[in-house]
Scaffold this motif. Structure first.
Motif, mmCIF file in Angstrom:
data_model
loop_
_atom_site.group_PDB
_atom_site.id
_atom_site.type_symbol
_atom_site.label_atom_id
_atom_site.label_comp_id
_atom_site.label_asym_id
_atom_site.label_seq_id
_atom_site.Cartn_x
_atom_site.Cartn_y
_atom_site.Cartn_z
ATOM 1 N N ILE A 1 0.511 -9.794 1.918
ATOM 2 C CA ILE A 1 1.595 -9.000 1.336
ATOM 3 C C ILE A 1 2.122 -8.035 2.403
ATOM 4 N N PRO A 2 3.413 -8.091 2.736
ATOM 5 C CA PRO A 2 3.954 -7.198 3.777
ATOM 6 C C PRO A 2 4.165 -5.782 3.249
ATOM 7 N N LEU A 3 3.655 -4.807 4.007
ATOM 8 C CA LEU A 3 3.666 -3.416 3.574
ATOM 9 C C LEU A 3 4.004 -2.479 4.727
ATOM 10 N N VAL A 4 4.461 -1.305 4.378
ATOM 11 C CA VAL A 4 4.448 -0.143 5.258
ATOM 12 C C VAL A 4 3.611 0.912 4.542
ATOM 13 N N VAL A 5 2.705 1.567 5.261
ATOM 14 C CA VAL A 5 1.935 2.663 4.660
ATOM 15 C C VAL A 5 2.226 3.944 5.441
ATOM 16 N N SER A 6 2.281 5.051 4.728
ATOM 17 C CA SER A 6 2.527 6.345 5.371
ATOM 18 C C SER A 6 1.602 7.399 4.778
ATOM 19 N N ARG A 7 1.285 8.411 5.595
ATOM 20 C CA ARG A 7 0.466 9.532 5.139
ATOM 21 C C ARG A 7 1.387 10.585 4.533
ATOM 22 N N THR A 8 1.953 10.263 3.384
ATOM 23 C CA THR A 8 2.885 11.153 2.704
ATOM 24 C C THR A 8 2.628 11.061 1.202
ATOM 25 N N GLY A 9 3.334 11.886 0.438
ATOM 26 C CA GLY A 9 3.202 11.802 -1.016
ATOM 27 C C GLY A 9 3.702 13.059 -1.686
ATOM 28 N N TRP A 10 3.913 12.949 -2.988
ATOM 29 C CA TRP A 10 4.463 14.051 -3.780
ATOM 30 C C TRP A 10 3.350 14.626 -4.645
ATOM 31 N N SER A 11 2.317 15.180 -3.971
ATOM 32 C CA SER A 11 1.199 15.706 -4.752
ATOM 33 C C SER A 11 0.558 16.942 -4.141
ATOM 34 N N SER A 12 0.783 17.210 -2.856
ATOM 35 C CA SER A 12 0.109 18.282 -2.109
ATOM 36 C C SER A 12 -1.377 18.002 -1.908
ATOM 37 N N GLU A 13 -1.827 16.801 -2.262
ATOM 38 C CA GLU A 13 -3.194 16.370 -1.992
ATOM 39 C C GLU A 13 -3.183 15.392 -0.807
ATOM 40 N N LEU A 14 -4.373 15.100 -0.282
ATOM 41 C CA LEU A 14 -4.486 13.993 0.660
ATOM 42 C C LEU A 14 -3.912 12.761 -0.015
ATOM 43 N N GLY A 15 -3.081 12.016 0.701
ATOM 44 C CA GLY A 15 -2.505 10.862 0.032
ATOM 45 C C GLY A 15 -1.730 9.950 0.955
ATOM 46 N N TYR A 16 -1.386 8.800 0.410
ATOM 47 C CA TYR A 16 -0.668 7.761 1.129
ATOM 48 C C TYR A 16 0.418 7.198 0.216
ATOM 49 N N GLU A 17 1.478 6.710 0.846
ATOM 50 C CA GLU A 17 2.465 5.910 0.135
ATOM 51 C C GLU A 17 2.418 4.498 0.707
ATOM 52 N N ILE A 18 2.447 3.541 -0.195
ATOM 53 C CA ILE A 18 2.319 2.129 0.164
ATOM 54 C C ILE A 18 3.622 1.450 -0.250
ATOM 55 N N TYR A 19 4.402 1.046 0.740
ATOM 56 C CA TYR A 19 5.739 0.502 0.503
ATOM 57 C C TYR A 19 5.668 -1.026 0.494
ATOM 58 N N LEU A 20 5.797 -1.599 -0.679
ATOM 59 C CA LEU A 20 5.801 -3.051 -0.839
ATOM 60 C C LEU A 20 7.139 -3.618 -0.356
ATOM 61 N N ARG A 21 7.078 -4.663 0.478
ATOM 62 C CA ARG A 21 8.300 -5.251 1.038
ATOM 63 C C ARG A 21 8.602 -6.626 0.437
ATOM 64 N N ASP A 22 8.013 -6.912 -0.701
ATOM 65 C CA ASP A 22 8.276 -8.169 -1.416
ATOM 66 C C ASP A 22 8.020 -7.920 -2.892
ATOM 67 N N GLY A 23 9.101 -7.679 -3.649
ATOM 68 C CA GLY A 23 8.964 -7.287 -5.051
ATOM 69 C C GLY A 23 8.215 -8.274 -5.916
ATOM 70 N N SER A 24 8.153 -9.543 -5.490
ATOM 71 C CA SER A 24 7.454 -10.550 -6.299
ATOM 72 C C SER A 24 5.939 -10.348 -6.279
ATOM 73 N N LYS A 25 5.442 -9.503 -5.378
ATOM 74 C CA LYS A 25 3.996 -9.304 -5.218
ATOM 75 C C LYS A 25 3.503 -8.008 -5.869
ATOM 76 N N GLY A 26 4.335 -7.387 -6.701
ATOM 77 C CA GLY A 26 3.979 -6.088 -7.258
ATOM 78 C C GLY A 26 2.723 -6.095 -8.102
ATOM 79 N N ASP A 27 2.616 -7.044 -8.999
ATOM 80 C CA ASP A 27 1.446 -7.115 -9.863
ATOM 81 C C ASP A 27 0.173 -7.350 -9.051
ATOM 82 N N GLN A 28 0.264 -8.254 -8.090
ATOM 83 C CA GLN A 28 -0.885 -8.562 -7.236
ATOM 84 C C GLN A 28 -1.337 -7.332 -6.447
ATOM 85 N N LEU A 29 -0.377 -6.601 -5.878
ATOM 86 C CA LEU A 29 -0.720 -5.421 -5.077
ATOM 87 C C LEU A 29 -1.377 -4.356 -5.943
#
Length: 380
Positions: A189-217
Protein backbone atom coordinates in the motif's frame (compact mmCIF):
# COMPACT_ATOMS: atom_id res chain seq x y z
CA UNK A 1 -32.23 -1.15 -3.96
CA UNK A 2 -31.03 0.65 -0.80
CA UNK A 3 -29.73 -1.63 1.93
CA UNK A 4 -31.27 -1.30 5.36
CA UNK A 5 -27.91 -0.40 6.93
CA UNK A 6 -27.13 2.31 4.37
CA UNK A 7 -27.44 5.89 5.57
CA UNK A 8 -26.34 9.37 4.64
CA UNK A 9 -27.27 12.58 2.89
CA UNK A 10 -26.73 11.36 -0.63
CA UNK A 11 -23.67 11.35 -2.80
CA UNK A 12 -22.90 15.07 -2.45
CA UNK A 13 -21.38 14.39 1.00
CA UNK A 14 -18.46 12.10 0.28
CA UNK A 15 -17.49 9.10 2.36
CA UNK A 16 -13.85 8.43 3.13
CA UNK A 17 -12.02 5.21 2.24
CA UNK A 18 -12.25 4.35 5.96
CA UNK A 19 -15.96 5.06 6.38
CA UNK A 20 -17.12 1.43 6.51
CA UNK A 21 -14.26 0.50 8.84
CA UNK A 22 -15.11 3.29 11.29
CA UNK A 23 -18.76 2.21 11.39
CA UNK A 24 -17.65 -1.39 11.95
CA UNK A 25 -15.38 -0.24 14.80
CA UNK A 26 -18.12 1.68 16.58
CA UNK A 27 -18.51 5.16 15.11
CA UNK A 28 -21.87 6.44 16.35
CA UNK A 29 -22.03 9.92 14.86
CA UNK A 30 -20.54 11.98 12.06
CA UNK A 31 -20.03 15.61 11.20
CA UNK A 32 -19.32 17.16 7.79
CA UNK A 33 -15.91 18.71 7.01
CA UNK A 34 -14.66 19.64 3.56
CA UNK A 35 -17.84 18.13 2.10
CA UNK A 36 -17.06 14.73 3.65
CA UNK A 37 -18.20 12.70 6.63
CA UNK A 38 -15.86 12.70 9.63
CA UNK A 39 -16.46 10.40 12.62
CA UNK A 40 -17.07 12.55 15.71
CA UNK A 41 -18.43 10.04 18.17
CA UNK A 42 -17.07 6.69 19.32
CA UNK A 43 -18.91 6.83 22.63
CA UNK A 44 -17.77 8.80 25.67
CA UNK A 45 -15.59 11.78 24.56
CA UNK A 46 -13.85 11.78 27.94
CA UNK A 47 -12.83 8.13 27.44
CA UNK A 48 -11.62 9.06 23.95
CA UNK A 49 -9.44 11.74 25.58
CA UNK A 50 -7.93 9.28 28.06
CA UNK A 51 -7.36 6.74 25.27
CA UNK A 52 -5.43 9.45 23.43
CA UNK A 53 -3.27 10.73 26.26
CA UNK A 54 -2.58 7.35 27.90
CA UNK A 55 -2.28 4.96 24.94
CA UNK A 56 -3.17 5.77 21.32
CA UNK A 57 -6.12 6.39 19.02
CA UNK A 58 -6.61 5.98 15.27
CA UNK A 59 -8.70 8.72 13.64
CA UNK A 60 -10.19 8.92 10.17
CA UNK A 61 -9.15 12.39 8.99
CA UNK A 62 -9.51 11.77 5.25
CA UNK A 63 -11.46 15.06 5.36
CA UNK A 64 -8.03 16.73 5.45
CA UNK A 65 -8.11 16.92 1.67
CA UNK A 66 -4.89 17.58 -0.20
CA UNK A 67 -4.32 20.35 -2.70
CA UNK A 68 -1.47 19.09 -4.86
CA UNK A 69 0.72 21.71 -6.54
CA UNK A 70 3.22 20.57 -9.17
CA UNK A 71 4.97 22.06 -12.19
CA UNK A 72 8.12 24.13 -12.82
CA UNK A 73 6.81 27.11 -10.80
CA UNK A 74 5.29 25.11 -7.93
CA UNK A 75 7.57 26.54 -5.23
CA UNK A 76 7.03 30.15 -6.32
CA UNK A 77 3.28 29.66 -6.55
CA UNK A 78 3.00 27.94 -3.16
CA UNK A 79 4.87 30.88 -1.58
CA UNK A 80 2.27 33.24 -3.09
CA UNK A 81 -0.44 31.52 -1.05
CA UNK A 82 1.14 31.84 2.40
CA UNK A 83 2.63 34.53 4.62
CA UNK A 84 5.19 32.08 6.04
CA UNK A 85 8.66 32.12 4.47
CA UNK A 86 9.18 28.83 2.62
CA UNK A 87 12.61 29.66 1.15
CA UNK A 88 14.42 27.26 3.48
CA UNK A 89 11.80 24.50 3.42
CA UNK A 90 13.56 21.25 2.49
CA UNK A 91 12.21 18.35 0.49
CA UNK A 92 10.72 15.97 3.07
CA UNK A 93 9.78 18.76 5.46
CA UNK A 94 6.34 19.84 6.72
CA UNK A 95 5.30 23.28 7.92
CA UNK A 96 2.24 24.71 9.64
CA UNK A 97 1.18 27.63 7.46
CA UNK A 98 -1.54 30.23 7.13
CA UNK A 99 -3.23 30.95 3.82
CA UNK A 100 -4.38 34.58 3.73
CA UNK A 101 -6.52 36.67 1.40
CA UNK A 102 -5.82 40.20 0.16
CA UNK A 103 -7.19 41.67 3.42
CA UNK A 104 -4.91 39.51 5.57
CA UNK A 105 -7.83 37.26 6.61
CA UNK A 106 -7.13 33.60 7.23
CA UNK A 107 -8.63 31.26 4.63
CA UNK A 108 -7.09 28.08 6.05
CA UNK A 109 -4.41 26.95 8.51
CA UNK A 110 -3.12 23.75 6.90
CA UNK A 111 0.02 21.65 7.05
CA UNK A 112 2.22 22.01 3.98
CA UNK A 113 4.22 18.98 2.87
CA UNK A 114 7.09 19.15 0.37
CA UNK A 115 7.44 15.82 -1.39
CA UNK A 116 9.88 16.98 -4.08
CA UNK A 117 11.46 20.18 -5.34
CA UNK A 118 8.30 21.05 -7.29
CA UNK A 119 5.73 18.83 -5.56
CA UNK A 120 3.68 20.13 -2.62
CA UNK A 121 0.60 18.99 -0.72
CA UNK A 122 -1.51 21.42 1.28
CA UNK A 123 -3.25 19.29 3.92
CA UNK A 124 -6.38 21.27 4.57
CA UNK A 125 -8.47 22.46 7.44
CA UNK A 126 -12.15 22.99 6.61
CA UNK A 127 -12.37 25.33 3.60
CA UNK A 128 -12.23 25.17 -0.20
CA UNK A 129 -8.60 26.02 -0.90
CA UNK A 130 -8.54 23.86 -4.04
CA UNK A 131 -10.86 26.41 -5.67
CA UNK A 132 -8.88 29.36 -4.27
CA UNK A 133 -5.56 27.98 -5.52
CA UNK A 134 -6.94 27.19 -8.96
CA UNK A 135 -8.42 30.69 -9.16
CA UNK A 136 -5.17 32.34 -8.11
CA UNK A 137 -3.28 30.24 -10.68
CA UNK A 138 -5.42 31.41 -13.60
CA UNK A 139 -3.93 34.92 -13.67
CA UNK A 140 -0.59 34.18 -11.99
CA UNK A 141 1.37 33.63 -15.18
CA UNK A 142 3.03 30.66 -13.48
CA UNK A 143 3.36 27.14 -14.85
CA UNK A 144 1.64 24.99 -12.23
CA UNK A 145 -0.84 22.14 -12.09
CA UNK A 146 -3.28 22.09 -9.19
CA UNK A 147 -5.56 19.18 -8.35
CA UNK A 148 -6.92 17.05 -5.54
CA UNK A 149 -4.99 13.76 -5.57
CA UNK A 150 -6.21 10.36 -4.37
CA UNK A 151 -4.81 10.89 -0.87
CA UNK A 152 -6.61 10.20 2.42
CA UNK A 153 -4.92 10.73 5.80
CA UNK A 154 -5.32 8.86 9.06
CA UNK A 155 -4.06 10.16 12.38
CA UNK A 156 -2.30 7.80 14.76
CA UNK A 157 -1.89 9.83 17.93
CA UNK A 158 -0.87 9.22 21.53
CA UNK A 159 2.17 8.17 23.57
CA UNK A 160 2.19 4.65 22.13
CA UNK A 161 1.95 5.79 18.52
CA UNK A 162 5.71 5.47 18.04
CA UNK A 163 5.69 1.84 19.17
CA UNK A 164 2.81 1.08 16.81
CA UNK A 165 4.62 2.76 13.92
CA UNK A 166 7.69 0.62 14.62
CA UNK A 167 5.52 -2.50 14.63
CA UNK A 168 4.19 -1.46 11.22
CA UNK A 169 7.26 -0.04 9.50
CA UNK A 170 10.29 -1.25 11.46
CA UNK A 171 12.61 0.50 13.89
CA UNK A 172 13.93 2.98 11.33
CA UNK A 173 10.67 4.95 11.46
CA UNK A 174 11.70 6.11 14.94
CA UNK A 175 14.25 8.38 13.22
CA UNK A 176 11.49 10.45 11.59
CA UNK A 177 11.75 13.94 13.07
CA UNK A 178 8.92 16.22 14.19
CA UNK A 179 7.36 17.91 11.13
CA UNK A 180 9.15 15.72 8.59
CA UNK A 181 7.72 13.13 6.20
CA UNK A 182 8.74 9.88 4.54
CA UNK A 183 7.37 7.91 1.58
CA UNK A 184 6.82 4.27 2.53
CA UNK A 185 4.81 1.16 1.67
CA UNK A 186 2.91 -1.25 3.89
CA UNK A 187 1.97 -4.60 2.38
CA UNK A 188 2.18 -2.96 -1.03
CA UNK A 189 0.00 0.00 0.00
CA UNK A 190 1.62 3.32 -1.04
CA UNK A 191 1.81 5.82 1.81
CA UNK A 192 3.37 9.02 3.05
CA UNK A 193 3.88 9.25 6.82
CA UNK A 194 4.62 12.44 8.75
CA UNK A 195 5.34 13.32 12.38
CA UNK A 196 2.36 15.65 12.61
CA UNK A 197 -1.19 15.65 13.95
CA UNK A 198 -4.04 17.60 15.48
CA UNK A 199 -3.72 16.44 19.07
CA UNK A 200 -0.68 18.06 20.78
CA UNK A 201 0.41 14.49 21.62
CA UNK A 202 3.16 12.41 20.06
CA UNK A 203 1.66 11.35 16.77
CA UNK A 204 1.83 10.54 13.10
CA UNK A 205 -0.30 11.12 10.04
CA UNK A 206 -0.51 8.30 7.53
CA UNK A 207 -1.48 9.47 4.04
CA UNK A 208 -3.02 6.70 1.95
CA UNK A 209 -2.28 7.12 -1.77
CA UNK A 210 -4.79 4.55 -3.04
CA UNK A 211 -8.36 4.98 -1.82
CA UNK A 212 -9.26 1.39 -2.69
CA UNK A 213 -6.98 0.18 0.13
CA UNK A 214 -8.65 2.11 2.96
CA UNK A 215 -10.31 -0.80 4.70
CA UNK A 216 -7.16 -2.92 4.48
CA UNK A 217 -4.96 -0.15 5.89
CA UNK A 218 -7.31 0.54 8.81
CA UNK A 219 -7.34 -3.13 9.83
CA UNK A 220 -3.53 -3.46 9.52
CA UNK A 221 -3.00 -0.52 11.85
CA UNK A 222 -5.61 -1.64 14.39
CA UNK A 223 -4.08 -5.13 14.48
CA UNK A 224 -0.56 -3.76 15.00
CA UNK A 225 -1.82 -1.41 17.69
CA UNK A 226 -3.85 -3.94 19.70
CA UNK A 227 -0.91 -4.92 22.00
CA UNK A 228 -0.31 -1.21 22.65
CA UNK A 229 -3.85 -0.26 23.66
CA UNK A 230 -4.84 1.32 20.35
CA UNK A 231 -8.52 2.31 20.11
CA UNK A 232 -10.56 3.78 17.28
CA UNK A 233 -11.25 7.40 18.05
CA UNK A 234 -11.91 10.92 16.91
CA UNK A 235 -9.93 14.14 17.16
CA UNK A 236 -10.29 15.25 20.77
CA UNK A 237 -11.79 18.68 21.44
CA UNK A 238 -10.55 18.40 25.02
CA UNK A 239 -6.92 17.82 24.07
CA UNK A 240 -6.76 20.31 21.24
CA UNK A 241 -8.23 23.09 23.43
CA UNK A 242 -5.77 22.17 26.19
CA UNK A 243 -3.04 22.59 23.58
CA UNK A 244 -4.46 25.84 22.19
CA UNK A 245 -4.87 24.33 18.72
CA UNK A 246 -7.16 26.22 16.36
CA UNK A 247 -10.33 24.86 14.84
CA UNK A 248 -11.06 26.69 11.60
CA UNK A 249 -14.54 28.29 11.49
CA UNK A 250 -14.52 28.32 15.30
CA UNK A 251 -11.31 30.01 16.49
CA UNK A 252 -10.36 31.53 13.14
CA UNK A 253 -12.12 32.44 9.92
CA UNK A 254 -11.86 34.73 6.92
CA UNK A 255 -12.32 37.75 9.22
CA UNK A 256 -9.48 36.76 11.55
CA UNK A 257 -5.88 37.81 10.97
CA UNK A 258 -2.70 36.08 12.25
CA UNK A 259 -1.76 38.87 14.67
CA UNK A 260 -5.06 38.51 16.54
CA UNK A 261 -4.12 34.89 17.21
CA UNK A 262 -0.57 35.66 18.31
CA UNK A 263 0.77 33.84 15.26
CA UNK A 264 3.29 36.54 14.34
CA UNK A 265 5.96 33.84 13.88
CA UNK A 266 4.07 32.59 10.81
CA UNK A 267 4.08 36.01 9.13
CA UNK A 268 7.34 36.92 7.40
CA UNK A 269 6.85 40.46 6.08
CA UNK A 270 10.56 41.02 5.45
CA UNK A 271 10.99 38.32 2.82
CA UNK A 272 11.47 39.44 -0.77
CA UNK A 273 8.81 37.10 -2.13
CA UNK A 274 5.36 38.53 -2.61
CA UNK A 275 2.36 36.74 -1.14
CA UNK A 276 -1.36 37.48 -1.08
CA UNK A 277 -2.17 39.78 1.83
CA UNK A 278 1.33 41.13 2.38
CA UNK A 279 0.38 44.83 2.25
CA UNK A 280 -2.68 44.33 4.46
CA UNK A 281 -0.74 42.35 7.05
CA UNK A 282 2.00 44.98 7.10
CA UNK A 283 -0.61 47.63 7.94
CA UNK A 284 -2.28 45.45 10.59
CA UNK A 285 1.09 44.89 12.26
CA UNK A 286 1.87 48.61 12.14
CA UNK A 287 -1.49 49.65 13.59
CA UNK A 288 -1.77 46.71 15.98
CA UNK A 289 -4.63 44.20 16.02
CA UNK A 290 -7.96 45.34 17.42
CA UNK A 291 -8.72 41.90 18.92
CA UNK A 292 -6.66 39.24 20.66
CA UNK A 293 -7.18 35.57 21.40
CA UNK A 294 -6.92 34.68 25.08
CA UNK A 295 -7.57 31.69 27.30
CA UNK A 296 -10.39 31.55 29.80
CA UNK A 297 -11.10 29.43 32.85
CA UNK A 298 -14.85 29.28 33.52
CA UNK A 299 -15.97 29.04 37.13
CA UNK A 300 -18.98 26.71 36.93
CA UNK A 301 -19.97 23.06 37.06
CA UNK A 302 -18.18 20.87 34.51
CA UNK A 303 -19.45 21.51 30.99
CA UNK A 304 -21.21 18.47 29.58
CA UNK A 305 -19.78 19.02 26.10
CA UNK A 306 -18.16 21.63 23.89
CA UNK A 307 -20.03 24.83 23.09
CA UNK A 308 -22.15 24.74 19.93
CA UNK A 309 -22.62 28.53 19.69
CA UNK A 310 -20.33 31.49 20.34
CA UNK A 311 -20.85 32.71 23.90
CA UNK A 312 -20.83 36.46 24.57
CA UNK A 313 -18.17 37.79 26.95
CA UNK A 314 -19.04 40.89 29.00
CA UNK A 315 -17.10 43.16 31.30
CA UNK A 316 -19.04 45.59 33.48
CA UNK A 317 -22.07 45.07 31.26
CA UNK A 318 -20.27 45.83 27.98
CA UNK A 319 -19.66 43.13 25.36
CA UNK A 320 -15.93 42.70 24.76
CA UNK A 321 -15.76 39.47 22.78
CA UNK A 322 -16.85 35.87 22.40
CA UNK A 323 -15.92 32.37 23.50
CA UNK A 324 -14.98 30.40 20.40
CA UNK A 325 -14.18 26.95 21.89
CA UNK A 326 -14.99 25.69 25.39
CA UNK A 327 -14.80 22.30 27.06
CA UNK A 328 -14.25 20.62 30.43
CA UNK A 329 -10.79 19.15 30.88
CA UNK A 330 -10.91 16.09 33.16
CA UNK A 331 -7.13 16.22 33.52
CA UNK A 332 -6.98 19.88 34.57
CA UNK A 333 -10.34 19.62 36.36
CA UNK A 334 -11.32 22.97 34.87
CA UNK A 335 -13.63 24.39 32.24
CA UNK A 336 -11.24 25.88 29.69
CA UNK A 337 -11.92 28.01 26.64
CA UNK A 338 -10.37 29.91 23.78
CA UNK A 339 -11.84 33.35 23.26
CA UNK A 340 -11.47 36.43 21.06
CA UNK A 341 -11.72 39.76 22.87
CA UNK A 342 -11.05 43.43 22.25
CA UNK A 343 -7.29 44.04 22.39
CA UNK A 344 -7.51 46.68 25.11
CA UNK A 345 -9.51 44.28 27.30
CA UNK A 346 -7.10 41.34 26.90
CA UNK A 347 -5.42 41.59 30.29
CA UNK A 348 -4.45 38.32 31.97
CA UNK A 349 -6.03 37.83 35.37
CA UNK A 350 -9.06 39.95 34.51
CA UNK A 351 -12.44 38.59 35.57
CA UNK A 352 -15.28 38.68 33.05
CA UNK A 353 -18.75 37.22 32.61
CA UNK A 354 -19.63 34.63 29.98
CA UNK A 355 -23.21 34.25 28.77
CA UNK A 356 -23.54 30.52 28.15
CA UNK A 357 -26.76 29.05 26.78
CA UNK A 358 -28.04 28.40 30.30
CA UNK A 359 -26.36 30.83 32.72
CA UNK A 360 -24.11 33.82 33.30
CA UNK A 361 -20.74 32.44 34.41
CA UNK A 362 -17.72 34.13 35.94
CA UNK A 363 -14.45 33.53 34.10
CA UNK A 364 -10.81 34.59 34.32
CA UNK A 365 -8.48 35.45 31.44
CA UNK A 366 -5.38 33.23 31.41
CA UNK A 367 -2.45 32.26 29.17
CA UNK A 368 -2.98 29.64 26.51
CA UNK A 369 -2.20 26.90 25.82
CA UNK A 370 -3.40 25.37 29.06
CA UNK A 371 -1.15 22.30 29.01
CA UNK A 372 2.40 21.59 27.76
CA UNK A 373 2.92 25.12 26.41
CA UNK A 374 6.25 24.31 24.74
CA UNK A 375 4.83 21.29 22.85
CA UNK A 376 7.40 19.03 24.46
CA UNK A 377 5.10 16.00 24.26
CA UNK A 378 4.41 16.24 20.53
CA UNK A 379 8.02 17.09 19.65
CA UNK A 380 9.61 14.43 21.88
Amino acid sequence: MTQADDFGFGTQIRKSPYFDATVRWGAQGFSVYNHMYIPRDFGDPEQNFWNLVEHAILCDVAVERQVEITGPDAAQFTQMLTCRDLSKMAVGQCKYILITNADGGILNDPILLRLAENHFWISLADSDILLWAQGVAVHSGLNVQIKEPDVSPLQLQGPNSGLIMQALFGDSIADLKYYWLREVELDGIPLVVSRTGWSSELGYEIYLRDGSKGDQLWELIMAAGAPHGLKPGHTSSIRRIEGGMLSYHADADIGTNPFELGLDRLVNLDMEAEFIGKAALRKIKQDGPTRKQIGLVLDCAPLTGPNTTFWVIQQEGATIGKVTSAVYSPRLKQNIALAMVAADAAILGTEVEVLTKTAVVKATMVERPFFDPKKQIAAA
